[in-house]
Design an enzyme around this catalytic site. Structure first.
Site, PDB file in Angstrom:
ATOM      1  N   ASP A 105       0.863  -1.188   0.000  1.00 44.15           N
ATOM      2  CA  ASP A 105       0.000   0.000   0.000  1.00 44.15           C
ATOM      3  C   ASP A 105       0.899   1.238   0.000  1.00 44.15           C
ATOM      4  O   ASP A 105       1.701   1.423   0.930  1.00 44.15           O
ATOM      5  CB  ASP A 105      -0.864  -0.045   1.273  1.00 44.15           C
ATOM      6  CG  ASP A 105      -1.936   1.031   1.293  1.00 44.15           C
ATOM      7  OD1 ASP A 105      -1.686   2.142   0.769  1.00 44.15           O
ATOM      8  OD2 ASP A 105      -3.006   0.763   1.854  1.00 44.15           O
TER       9      ASP A 105
ATOM     10  N   TYR B 144      -9.841  16.169  -4.255  1.00 42.91           N
ATOM     11  CA  TYR B 144      -9.149  15.433  -5.342  1.00 42.91           C
ATOM     12  C   TYR B 144      -8.360  16.420  -6.193  1.00 42.91           C
ATOM     13  O   TYR B 144      -7.179  16.191  -6.489  1.00 42.91           O
ATOM     14  CB  TYR B 144     -10.152  14.648  -6.205  1.00 42.91           C
ATOM     15  CG  TYR B 144      -9.463  13.923  -7.349  1.00 42.91           C
ATOM     16  CD1 TYR B 144      -8.605  12.847  -7.101  1.00 42.91           C
ATOM     17  CD2 TYR B 144      -9.645  14.335  -8.677  1.00 42.91           C
ATOM     18  CE1 TYR B 144      -7.950  12.199  -8.149  1.00 42.91           C
ATOM     19  CE2 TYR B 144      -8.987  13.683  -9.723  1.00 42.91           C
ATOM     20  CZ  TYR B 144      -8.139  12.617  -9.455  1.00 42.91           C
ATOM     21  OH  TYR B 144      -7.490  11.980 -10.481  1.00 42.91           O
TER      22      TYR B 144
END
Ligand code: NDP
Ligand code: 8X3
Length: 259
Positions: free
Chosen positions: A60, A153
């Protein structure tokens, strides 16, 4: 001798297409992502279709210790990484700042900004040591413009744009190239992830238009990676023909679809 490319987020979409494109063009590959089953399938496909070497790293990018362990654990000869494609990233949710979900924000910031930084921090010294290398960061049109409810974002992708420029300044004296590639709408699992598995909502993003496909971005990565040693592509914004800006899209019948 084959060059070595490290592609983050190779388990789907743009990263997978980049891995396949580079393998087709004789790069040995380090492919990474959290979904180990998909990495194994891609590894098998690359081995069967192309005569190149592949290593899979299942981690990850948000976890610094995992990133460090993955890069440090590479066999010595695989540390001569010629090309790092910082592609792993995601959008989670689409909501106003006043209704935003903190956990969504943290996932985006931790993946898109911190993950990219962690990988770059581990791999750029290997390039500096060899006085050669190339880092390609996958940004977005969301890093050039801001759209309604895209707040965080867009913020992460603006950060990618700024970090890319900063990296270029820091690495120029060590002959390491840095490129930013900023796509508009690409039909991948991106919207499925953004809308948390809501297939209908995700599909509606690409309804009635011809989007970019992952392979279009892979072509651009290959182009940037294969310029002469004296040439660097600093920045590429790539849009589907039907998209003029982050918010202005021409929707009509899908007459040009290649699918
Ligand atoms: P996909 O959802 O198809 O692929 C995203 C990839 O990122 C997957 O391989 C996923 O792997 C990986 N990833 C996500 N989170 C992590 C994590 N924490 N650790 C490791 N890997 C992770 O989307 P795209 O291919 O479209 O996205 C690739 C990049 O392109 C992203 O940075 C995205 O922001 C950018 N982009 C996408 C556009 C689009 O319209 N599709 C347009 C502009 C930019 P896994 O889940 O297995 O970990
Ligand atoms: C993905 C493209 O327009 O959804 O970065 O932000 S967009």
């Amino acid at each position: 001798m084959s060059k070595i490319a490290f592609v983050s987020g190779a388990t789907s979409g743009i990263g997978e297409a980049v891995a396949l494109k580079l393998a087709e063009n004789n790069y040995d590959l380090i492919i990474t992502g959290r979904r180990g089953d998909r990495l194994i399938l891609l590894e098998e496909r690359i081995r069967n279709e192309f005569k190149v070497e592949v290593i899979t790293l299942n981690f990850d990018v948000r976890v610094l210790a995992e990133v460090q362990k993955a890069v440090l654990g590479l066999p010595e000869s695989w540390k001569d990484i010629d090309l790092l494609v910082n592609n792993a990233g995601l959008a989670v949710g689409l909501s106003s700042i006043q209704e935003g979900v903190i956990d969504d924000w943290e996932r985006m910031i931790d993946t898109n900004i911190k993950g990219l930084l962690y990988l770059s921090r581990e791999i750029s010294p290997l390039m500096v040591k060899r006085k050669q290398g190339h880092i390609i960061n996958i940004g977005s049109i969301a890093g050039k413009e801001v759209y309604p409810n895209g707040n965080v974002y867009c913020g992460t992708k603006h950060a990618v744009d700024a970090i890319t420029k900063g990296m270029r300044i820091d690495l120029v004296h060590d002959n390491v190239k840095v490129t930013g590639i900023h796509p508009g709408m690409v039909d991948t699992e991106f919207s499925l992830v953004r809308f948390k598995g809501d297939r209908q909502k995700a599909d509606s993003v690409y309804n009635d238009l011809v989007p970019l496909y992952a392979d279009d971005i892979a072509e651009a990565v290959l182009f940037c990676a294969t310029r002469p040693a004296s040439v660097n592509i600093n920045d590429l914004v790539i849009m589907p023909t039907i998209q003029a800006s982050a918010t202005i899209v021409h929707r009509g019948l899908k007459t040009n679809s290649v699918l």
